[in-house]
Write a protein that holds these residues in place. Structure first.
Motif, PDB file in Angstrom:
ATOM      1  N   VAL A 244     101.921  54.842  74.477  1.00 30.24           N
ATOM      2  CA  VAL A 244     101.263  53.298  73.961  1.00 30.24           C
ATOM      3  C   VAL A 244      99.883  53.700  73.756  1.00 30.24           C
TER       4      VAL A 244
ATOM      5  N   VAL B  35      98.341  52.440  70.279  1.00 27.67           N
ATOM      6  CA  VAL B  35      97.129  51.739  70.016  1.00 27.67           C
ATOM      7  C   VAL B  35      96.048  52.647  69.316  1.00 27.67           C
ATOM      8  N   ARG B  36      95.769  53.699  69.424  1.00 24.71           N
ATOM      9  CA  ARG B  36      94.918  54.484  68.400  1.00 24.71           C
ATOM     10  C   ARG B  36      95.060  54.335  67.007  1.00 24.71           C
TER      11      ARG B  36
ATOM     12  N   VAL C 236      97.041  52.086  80.258  1.00 24.56           N
ATOM     13  CA  VAL C 236      96.631  52.293  78.845  1.00 24.56           C
ATOM     14  C   VAL C 236      94.967  51.839  79.057  1.00 24.56           C
TER      15      VAL C 236
ATOM     16  N   VAL D   2      90.980  48.648  73.353  1.00 24.04           N
ATOM     17  CA  VAL D   2      91.867  47.500  73.516  1.00 24.04           C
ATOM     18  C   VAL D   2      90.880  46.352  73.596  1.00 24.04           C
TER      19      VAL D   2
ATOM     20  N   LEU E  24      96.862  43.871  73.700  1.00 23.07           N
ATOM     21  CA  LEU E  24      97.985  44.642  74.212  1.00 23.07           C
ATOM     22  C   LEU E  24      98.786  43.719  75.185  1.00 23.07           C
TER      23      LEU E  24
ATOM     24  N   VAL F 281      96.919  51.804  65.614  1.00 19.83           N
ATOM     25  CA  VAL F 281      96.658  50.176  65.505  1.00 19.83           C
ATOM     26  C   VAL F 281      95.319  50.180  65.248  1.00 19.83           C
ATOM     27  N   ALA F 282      94.506  50.552  66.487  1.00 21.61           N
ATOM     28  CA  ALA F 282      93.109  50.233  66.099  1.00 21.61           C
ATOM     29  C   ALA F 282      92.492  50.608  64.855  1.00 21.61           C
TER      30      ALA F 282
ATOM     31  N   TYR G 101      98.908  42.296  67.702  1.00 18.80           N
ATOM     32  CA  TYR G 101      99.372  42.226  69.002  1.00 18.80           C
ATOM     33  C   TYR G 101     100.416  43.365  69.071  1.00 18.80           C
ATOM     34  N   VAL G 102     100.181  44.276  70.332  1.00 16.98           N
ATOM     35  CA  VAL G 102     101.155  45.294  70.526  1.00 16.98           C
ATOM     36  C   VAL G 102     101.789  45.089  71.670  1.00 16.98           C
TER      37      VAL G 102
ATOM     38  N   VAL H  42      92.847  45.012  68.756  1.00 17.04           N
ATOM     39  CA  VAL H  42      94.291  45.235  69.249  1.00 17.04           C
ATOM     40  C   VAL H  42      94.407  44.263  70.555  1.00 17.04           C
TER      41      VAL H  42
END
Length: 278
Positions: free
Chosen positions: A76, A80-81, A104, A112, A91, A83-84, A5-6, A89
């Motif tokens: 962001v 996300v890049r 995003v 996402v 968001l 984290v993915a 979770y972001v 992910v």
């Protein structure tokens, strides 16, 4: 693998505001990461004149630096890049953070797996400024809190708020707008997590059916929110569903003011835990 979770914070806030919800998710076995948008968190500006005793004249003129929505989106997207690379992910954004979420989602929909708005701006047909003048926003209790502004936004190039005010009438108006269902102690504790500067630039990002519209999405309505009226939250949902009728919002409701769910996050954590990805 469970998703990461972001979290994206709202106006004048920072990553710290998500700590109780992150703790609750961690206890349920979930990974999470809270973002500080540019010019927030440890990058925020705190003029010496903001300290006690305050020098309000100097505070109103002190330079500051906080970047707009485009910079927030870019930041962001980079998060996300990264984290993915480790899995799916989800968001999540609150309040003004929704503006960043939409940008995003338009930019990297393939990265996402779900996008979650919690009483957050989700512009579809209009801009932020246009929605603000619509009937659905007419009852927003924020209208009574303009006294929190310090200095001239046009001259400063940003919005500056004196969250450390001792004006009893203004404090009462702020409590009504943000935490009408909380205690005085909770309200003052929350105010002391806020930062004085916020960007004037809300951006122009609107939901794009071809990109953002591909992402499974959730809207968590806050039914006691006097800052973001429920009618406006419902309008965002309605317009988004009309934009992509084959991919409507999954809608949930929490009996919460604008920020109480951040302090008592069990129900929000339960909703997030069971919201599927793609």
């Amino acid at each position: 693998m469970t998703p990461t979770y972001v979290f994206v914070h709202g106006s004048s806030s920072n990553s710290f505001t998500w700590a109780p919800l992150q703790r609750e998710l961690a206890l349920r076995g979930h990974r999470s990461l809270a973002v500080d948008l540019p010019g927030h968190g440890f990058g925020a500006s705190f003029p010496v004149a903001y300290q006690a005793p305050q020098d309000l004249e100097a505070f109103a003129k002190a330079p500051g630096s906080v970047l707009g929505t485009d910079a927030a989106v870019e930041h962001v997207v980079d998060v996300v890049r990264r984290v993915a690379e480790h899995g799916s992910v989800v968001l999540v954004g609150h309040s003004r953070g929704g503006l960043t979420l939409t940008g995003v989602g338009n930019a990297i929909p393939e990265l996402v797996d779900r996008i979650v708005y919690i009483s957050a701006w989700c512009c579809v047909d209009l801009t932020v400024g246009e929605y603000a003048t619509e009937p659905e926003n007419a009852t927003s209790a924020l209208a009574a809190t303009v006294g929190i502004l310090a200095g001239n936004p046009a001259e400063l190039g940003l919005l500056r708020m004196n969250w450390r005010t001792a004006d009893p009438a203004l404090l009462a108006a702020l409590k009504t707008a943000l935490l009408d269902d909380g205690t005085e102690q909770e309200f003052l504790a929350y105010l002391n997590t806020l930062e004085p500067d916020e960007s004037l630039d809300a951006g122009t990002h609107r939901a794009d059916a071809a990109t953002w519209g591909r992402i499974p999405r959730t809207y968590i309505r806050l039914t006691k929110d006097l800052s973001m009226p429920l009618a406006l939250q419902d309008r965002f949902i309605r317009e988004a569903d009309a934009l992509t009728p084959d991919n409507p919002f999954e809608v949930h409701s929490l009996d919460s003011s604008h920020v109480r769910f951040l302090m008592y996050p069990q129900e929000a954590a339960e909703i997030l835990s069971r919201s599927p990805g793609r």
